[in-house]
Design an enzyme around this catalytic site. Sequence first.
Site, PDB file in Angstrom:
ATOM      1  N   PRO A  89       0.814  -1.217   0.000  1.00 10.11           N
ATOM      2  CA  PRO A  89       0.000   0.000   0.000  1.00 10.11           C
ATOM      3  C   PRO A  89       0.854   1.278   0.000  1.00 10.11           C
ATOM      4  CG  PRO A  89      -0.754  -1.554   1.675  1.00 10.11           C
ATOM      5  CD  PRO A  89       0.570  -2.038   1.183  1.00 10.11           C
ATOM      6  N   GLU A 116       3.320  -8.668   8.960  1.00 11.73           N
ATOM      7  CA  GLU A 116       3.100  -7.229   9.117  1.00 11.73           C
ATOM      8  C   GLU A 116       4.016  -6.410   8.212  1.00 11.73           C
ATOM      9  OE1 GLU A 116       2.279  -9.312  11.852  1.00 11.73           O
ATOM     10  OE2 GLU A 116       0.346  -8.737  11.060  1.00 11.73           O
ATOM     11  N   ARG A 154      -2.360  -9.645 -20.583  1.00 12.18           N
ATOM     12  CA  ARG A 154      -3.344  -9.344 -21.625  1.00 12.18           C
ATOM     13  C   ARG A 154      -2.877  -8.236 -22.572  1.00 12.18           C
ATOM     14  NH1 ARG A 154      -8.272  -9.284 -20.224  1.00 12.18           N
ATOM     15  NH2 ARG A 154      -8.923  -7.447 -21.345  1.00 12.18           N
ATOM     16  N   ASP A 169     -10.161  -1.949 -24.452  1.00 10.34           N
ATOM     17  CA  ASP A 169     -10.644  -2.100 -23.088  1.00 10.34           C
ATOM     18  C   ASP A 169     -10.788  -0.754 -22.401  1.00 10.34           C
ATOM     19  OD1 ASP A 169     -10.971  -4.770 -23.002  1.00 10.34           O
ATOM     20  OD2 ASP A 169      -9.062  -5.212 -22.024  1.00 10.34           O
TER      21      ASP A 169
END
Length: 248
Positions: A89, A116, A154, A169
């Site tokens: 994150p 963690e 892809r 897309d």
Amino acid sequence: MRFDIITLFPEMVTEAAQVGVTGKAIENAIVTLNVWNPRDYTCDRHKTVDDRPFGGGHGMVMKYQPLHDAVIAAKVDAKNDCKVVYLSPQGRPLTQALLSEASELSQLILVAGRYEGIDERFIQRDCDEEWSLGDYVISGGELAALIVIDAITRLLPNVLGNAQSAQEDSHSDGLLDYPQFTRPEMSAANDAVPDVLLSGNHADIARWRMKQALGRTWQKRPDLLKKKTLSAEQERLLAQFKVEVDKV
Ligand code: 9WO
């Protein structure tokens, strides 16, 4: 393209990647997937991959050395266009443009953390980049690695049947997708498929779809629209969409 994933749960990645588009790409040798388990690079009898955090606190932190040795193993025949990426994150937010750039690499080493977190020195010394899927926390980097592998695969040549489909897309042009319909034509009286889609007029259909893509992006993701410069035709279609929305 070659993907190497550093993970304590290798089967989680290899099993999931065998399905669908990624599975076909592996079968057709367009993509190779290698997994490296830090546990196999431990030196003690208990195969210790984690330890308590300095400074205290609950939970465990992944040790530097097993991670480092696993990355070295993954790099044995690394070319110079190889990147080591830690998924967390704290990373740089991933975008379609970033993934498209990464699809030019010949090797991508993805590090999936657990517990963690991992010793910060590994991120500093061994990783080239840190990527985030978004502002939320999951239990480990494996699912994030699978998403990165899927999204890049892809984009590779000869992976999607229709050469155009990845290009068309959502997000490849910075707009959301237009709405899609299939049979039946009418499921309820006021639930009809837009007439234009049944008209067979391909120019009209293309214009309608562009108008919907612009309109939905304006409604749902105005932030995306602010980053784009629209053509005169697109400006006209969006203005038309706004007028039509006002009428209902
Ligand atoms: C767990 C935790 C528990 C108590 C206090 C702080 C804590 N932080 C974490 C944590 O961030 N754990 C990470 C789980 C360790 C590295 C792998 N993990 C992870 C990766 N979670 N979310 C991601 C991730 C990766 C890419 N994009 C979005 C999320």
